[in-house]
Each structure stands twice: as C-alpha cells, then as structure tokens.
Design an enzyme around this catalytic site. Structure first.
Site, mmCIF file in Angstrom:
data_model
loop_
_atom_site.group_PDB
_atom_site.id
_atom_site.type_symbol
_atom_site.label_atom_id
_atom_site.label_comp_id
_atom_site.label_asym_id
_atom_site.label_seq_id
_atom_site.Cartn_x
_atom_site.Cartn_y
_atom_site.Cartn_z
ATOM 1 C CE LYS A 278 -3.512 2.316 2.754
ATOM 2 N NZ LYS A 278 -4.462 2.238 3.854
ATOM 3 C CD GLU B 182 9.236 -5.905 7.467
ATOM 4 O OE1 GLU B 182 8.867 -4.848 6.891
ATOM 5 O OE2 GLU B 182 9.099 -6.089 8.685
ATOM 6 N N GLY C 117 -4.877 -1.965 5.034
ATOM 7 C CA GLY C 117 -4.060 -3.092 4.566
ATOM 8 C C GLY C 117 -4.734 -4.434 4.790
ATOM 9 N NE ARG C 118 -6.483 -4.010 10.909
ATOM 10 C CZ ARG C 118 -5.783 -2.889 11.072
ATOM 11 N NH1 ARG C 118 -4.639 -2.726 10.460
ATOM 12 N NH2 ARG C 118 -6.246 -1.918 11.839
ATOM 13 C CD GLU D 39 -1.846 -4.571 11.433
ATOM 14 O OE1 GLU D 39 -2.495 -4.434 10.382
ATOM 15 O OE2 GLU D 39 -0.620 -4.778 11.428
ATOM 16 C CG HIS E 283 -4.380 -36.337 16.017
ATOM 17 N ND1 HIS E 283 -4.535 -37.549 16.643
ATOM 18 C CD2 HIS E 283 -5.415 -36.227 15.148
ATOM 19 C CE1 HIS E 283 -5.610 -38.161 16.151
ATOM 20 N NE2 HIS E 283 -6.163 -37.376 15.244
ATOM 21 C CE LYS F 50 5.524 -0.795 9.974
ATOM 22 N NZ LYS F 50 4.509 -0.092 9.202
HETATM 23 O O1 F6P Z 1 3.030 -2.662 9.729
HETATM 24 C C1 F6P Z 1 1.715 -3.060 9.613
HETATM 25 C C2 F6P Z 1 1.233 -2.817 8.231
HETATM 26 O O2 F6P Z 1 1.094 -1.456 8.028
HETATM 27 C C3 F6P Z 1 -0.044 -3.549 7.968
HETATM 28 O O3 F6P Z 1 -1.165 -2.905 8.451
HETATM 29 C C4 F6P Z 1 -0.008 -3.689 6.498
HETATM 30 O O4 F6P Z 1 -0.905 -4.660 6.063
HETATM 31 C C5 F6P Z 1 1.438 -4.077 6.305
HETATM 32 O O5 F6P Z 1 2.125 -3.320 7.262
HETATM 33 C C6 F6P Z 1 1.999 -3.857 4.945
HETATM 34 O O6 F6P Z 1 1.967 -2.522 4.554
HETATM 35 P P1 F6P Z 1 2.172 -2.104 3.051
HETATM 36 O O7 F6P Z 1 1.083 -2.726 2.237
HETATM 37 O O8 F6P Z 1 2.121 -0.615 3.035
HETATM 38 O O9 F6P Z 1 3.518 -2.615 2.597
#
Ligand code: F6P
Length: 547
Positions: free
Chosen positions: A212, A218, A273-274, A359, A390, A510
């Site tokens: 987003k 990452e 995002g979620r 979240e 199990h 972060k």
């Molecule tokens: O750090 C949490 C978050 O902002 C989530 O809410 C989101 O889904 C994820 O990181 C990834 O964010 P982006 O789509 O901006 O890379």
C-alpha cells in the site's frame, strides 16, 4: 473532517452493569442443563445469511444474555456506526480516513462518495484492468524479456499485502491455473525469497510487488532482491520492465523503484491493509483463479455486506459473533479464541484472521483517548482440523483455560475424494459435541474405567463453540466468510469504542529496527545507547558478523 460517534465509557453503560449482574447469575450454568431444559435451543440460536449457517447454541448464553448483548449494541449505536462506515464518513479518525473496503465489492451502478467523488467507477476501472492483465498472463500472452511466456507469479508483500492473497490462493487452489506456479514472499529473512524462487526460471517469472505504502522495509528489501535476482540471471536491466508489476497507492514510490506506473494497479487510502484482498492487492489471487472466480469472491463479500447492513441485529451473523467475542473477553475473562476450519484449503485462514482481528482490536485506548478498563481483543489462533485434534485439542478439552472456538465446515467436499469427507465432518461435529457436553465421572465409570483411572478421563465440558457451515468452499463462499470476520471485528470495535482501523502499535518496532540495522552494519564501532541487554545483543551480532 473527522467524524466519530461519541459514546460514554463502556463500563458506565447501563447495559454493561446489567450484563455484569447477569454474568454472575449464569456463569455456572452448564450447556448440558441449558440444552436439557430447552428443546428449542438449537433452532433458537441458529441463523443464516449470505450462504452461511451459524449455530451458536453451544455458547454459554441464555436468551436473556443475547437480549442484553443486543441492547448493548443499541446503546453503543452500532447501527449508526455501521451506516457511517458504509456511507464513507471518515470513521478512521486517528488517520483521518474513510473506511470503504465495502466499495471494493459494490456493484458497478452503486454510488459511494469520498470527498464528493463517486469511487465506484474507479474501483471497476482497476478491476477491469486487472482482469484483462490476468487473462493475458493466464493465456500465456504476457511475454517476458527473452520471449518466453510468463508462467510463474511471485507476490512480494507483507501483512495485508501478503496474508490475504496467499490465504485466498490456497483456499481456492482447485480453481487455479494448475499449469502455473504461484509463490508468496513476505519475511525479510532471505530464506523466504530463496525458497520461493530456487526452482523458478527467471525468463518465465513475474514479480507482483504489493505494498500500500511502497515503503515497507521487508517488502522493499525483497523487491530489491528480486530485481537483482532477475538482472543477474537475464543479464539485462531492461528485463525489469517486463517482469515486474506493482500494486500500491503510492505511484511516486513505485516510479522511484523503477517500475513503470503503466504497470501499476492502484488502490486508495480508504482501504486498510488488512481489508485489501478485494482491491488490486488481490491481483496474484486473480492471476491464479481467473477474473471470473475473483469476481465471484467479490460477490460473496458483497452478499455479507448486504446481510450486515440489512439483517436485524438478532439475525445478523457478524453482530452475533462480535457480541459473543465481547461476552467472553469481558465477562469470562477469556484471553484466547480459536478458529478451527475443517478444510485443508483454509490452512492459512487463522493466520489471515490474526492480522484482521488483532491488528484491529488489539488496542487499549478508546476513541475518546481514555485508557480502557475492560479487556479488548482476545488472542486469536488456530489450525485446520483434524490436525489440531492431535496437537492442542487436549488443552481445549481438559486444560485450565476456557478457549471459545469457531468451527468451520462445508457440506460438500472440495476435493474429488468424497469418502474422507464423511470422516472429516464426523470429527467436526464430534469435537463441538465433546467440548460442550464432556463426559461426567459417572459416565466414565459406567464405561468400565476403574475408579483410580476415572478422574483422568473426565471431560468437564461446558466449553463453548460456534459452528459455521456452508455448502462448499467456493469463491463466493470464501468472500462471504472473510467479510463475516471483517464485520465481526467492526462490531467489537464499536462496542469497545476503539478505532479498529489504525495500527500505531507496529510503528515503534519499525523505527527501532531502522536504527539497529545501521548499527549492525556500521563498519566502525557504533556508540550504542540502548539498554544493557540490547547493547549486548547488538555487540554479539556484530562480533559474529564482522569477524
Ligand atoms: O506494519 C503493519 C502494516 O502497516 C499492515 O497494516 C499492512 O498490512 C502491512 O504493514 C503492509 O503494509 P504495506 O502494504 O504498506 O507494505
């Protein structure tokens, strides 16, 4: 302008007090007795909507519990909050944003305005672009840099830009293009990228960089690895243009990364995002299952949106599930809730729901900036049945924690192997029955177990669960199921008066990681100003890395 519906502190609400008194009166009631004294209990507590059936009769509730919970929902203005969300009000007040994931699955003729602009045509434009791109790729008509057709898709993203696409792909795998390969990379650990790509031919590989913000550490790290991997193997920087597409709200950052914005699929800041699977973030899922199935999934989401908006509270699946979560978290002091899908293809559904639930509702300050004096989100976890049986079900049956569970099952098998489905479903129904009714000492002894051994075999029962059933795990049902949980989260947020659409809690990590990363890699010894433990850990790593 931000718009929030102000509500009084939850624990001062009259119905909250009534619920506390009621809890004291019913907390020791047993499901055995509740079922024995009410032959109508199962139908009384079964509701249907958007193709899903919810039997919530095996909960520690009476008719009065539900009446009070519905009254609480009225008192907390749940319906008004819900309508404000669907209308596009800026209910995400801490980020000053509208919350309109529902617009992502609205029919083309709907009108939903953000700042005076109808966003529905924009949504459908992107969907149409995604669909024609997906058709091209699936037909083998997207040609890579060396002239070979694209056959592998690697989604690079994390959190909401990963969990939804991966979960939905796995859920709908039988509907996917079996002559293609789909991989999902999230973890910044290079092992994730290496494992996902080690057997792929770069000439046939497309990277979908999903973010987003297009700034997430990452994802950017993995996207750079992918760029390097491709260029090293194809020997030409120009290959990037044909092997990368982006999904983002941030065109500028996409361009800075080196992806032509003509190869970008957009979405908007009013999609959390979620909540973004039904947006362009679902591109890799669409590439796998095709536009028709993706649109069927959107239709399922929309079915549940309509149900949530229009069904009376007493018949409303997300409302009932949300209120039950509140009941357990705040009155039974339940700390965890399990989601147990009896469907192999829903293996990643609990992981997806963890982000959605925790979240969103893992908050301790309400929208009026008050520290809450009640419990908010339970920890959510789970595994597909029967595997969990199990593993951890022992604790569910005989442990000291009360863990309400959501069981999810399908009347028809997804796999062509019909025979094991009877056994799967037998296990599903048996587990819910066993948890609720257990086995008394008298029953254990009557089965011939010695008095010495009997105490170990007693199952006290009274362990609550919901049973969710649908006909079949198909795209439409999956959409409805996801939207059910989205709206369940909304209901909890509204009752608790917290903001379920921000995630400030992940920011500190972060920032700290950014600082520590530069200290780990600095060539000359950095001046470490952390606590003694963190300083020593950094030093230990540096000693190993720089030796
Ligand atoms: O750090 C949490 C978050 O902002 C989530 O809410 C989101 O889904 C994820 O990181 C990834 O964010 P982006 O789509 O901006 O890379």
């Amino acid at each position: 302008m931000t718009e929030a519906i102000a509500v009084a502190p939850l624990t001062t609400a009259p119905t909250w007090r009534a619920l506390s008194d009621h809890y004291a009166a019913v907390k020791d009631a047993t499901l055995r007795d509740l079922f024995a004294t009410d032959p109508e209990r199962a139908p009384r507590f079964t509701v249907e909507g958007a193709g899903l059936v919810l039997d919530y009769s095996k909960n520690r509730i009476t008719a009065e519990t539900m009446a009070l919970l519905f009254q609480l929902a009225e008192e907390r203005q749940l319906a008004a909050c819900r309508d404000a969300m669907f209308r596009g009000d800026r209910i995400n007040t801490t980020e000053n944003r509208a919350v309109l994931h529902s617009a992502l699955r609205a029919p083309a003729d709907a009108v939903i305005e953000v700042d005076g602009r109808n966003v529905v045509p924009d949504v459908h434009d992107v969907l149409d672009r995604m669909a024609s791109f997906a058709d091209r790729v699936r037909a083998g008509n997207l040609i890579g840099h060396t002239g070979q057709p694209i056959r592998n898709v690697v989604n690079i993203g994390i959190g909401g830009s990963h969990l939804g696409p991966e979960m939905a792909y796995l859920a709908l795998r039988p509907y996917s293009a079996r002559d293609m390969r789909f991989r999902f990379v999230a973890n910044v650990d290079g092992a994730a990228f290496t494992e996902a790509t080690h057997d792929l031919d770069p000439a046939e590989t497309l990277f979908v960089v999903s973010s987003k913000t297009f700034t997430t550490q990452e994802t950017m790290s993995n996207a750079h690895l992918a760029r390097q991997w491709l260029i090293e193997r194809l020997g030409d920087e120009r290959a990037v243009a044909k092997h990368f597409v982006a999904v983002s709200t941030n065109a500028q950052k996409v361009a800075e990364f080196g992806i032509d914005t003509a190869n970008m699929f957009a979405f908007w800041d009013w999609v959390g995002g979620r909540y973004s699977l039904p947006s362009a973030i679902g591109l890799s899922t669409m590439l796998a299952v095709g536009p028709e199935n993706f649109r069927a999934m959107l239709a399922g989401f929309a079915d549940m949106d309509v149900h949530f908006r229009t069904a009376p509270l007493q018949q409303n699946l997300p409302v009932i599930l949300g209120l039950l979560s509140v009941w357990y978290a705040d009155f039974f002091s339940v700390a965890t809730q399990a989601v147990l899908p009896y469907a192999q293809n829903l293996a990643r559904f609990p992981a997806y729901l963890q982000q959605l639930q925790m979240e969103s509702c893992g908050k301790s300050v309400d929208l009026e900036r008050r520290r809450v004096d009640f419990a908010t989100s339970a920890v959510l976890w789970g595994e597909p049945g029967t595997d969990g049986q199990h593993s951890f079900y022992q604790l569910l049956h005989q442990g000291t924690h009360l863990v309400p569970a959501d069981f999810i099952g399908f009347l028809q098998p997804l796999s062509p192997l019909a025979a094991p489905h009877d056994l799967l479903m037998a296990n599903l129904f048996a587990q819910a029955e066993g948890l609720a009714f257990g086995r008394t000492l008298a029953e254990v002894e009557a089965s011939g177990v010695s008095a010495a051994d009997a105490p170990f075999r007693v199952m006290e029962g009274n362990r609550p669960s919901n049973m969710l059933l649908a006909d079949r795990l198909d795209p439409r049902t999956l959409g409805a199921l996801i939207a059910l949980y989205e709206h369940r989260v909304f209901v909890q947020g509204a009752i608790w008066g917290i903001g379920p659409f921000d995630q400030w809690g992940v920011e500190l990590g972060k920032v700290l990681a950014g600082k520590i990363a530069s200290e780990l890699t600095a060539t000359s010894a950095p001046d470490l100003q952390h606590d003694a433990s963190t300083n020593a850990l950094i030093q230990r790593y540096r000693n190993a890395r720089h030796q």
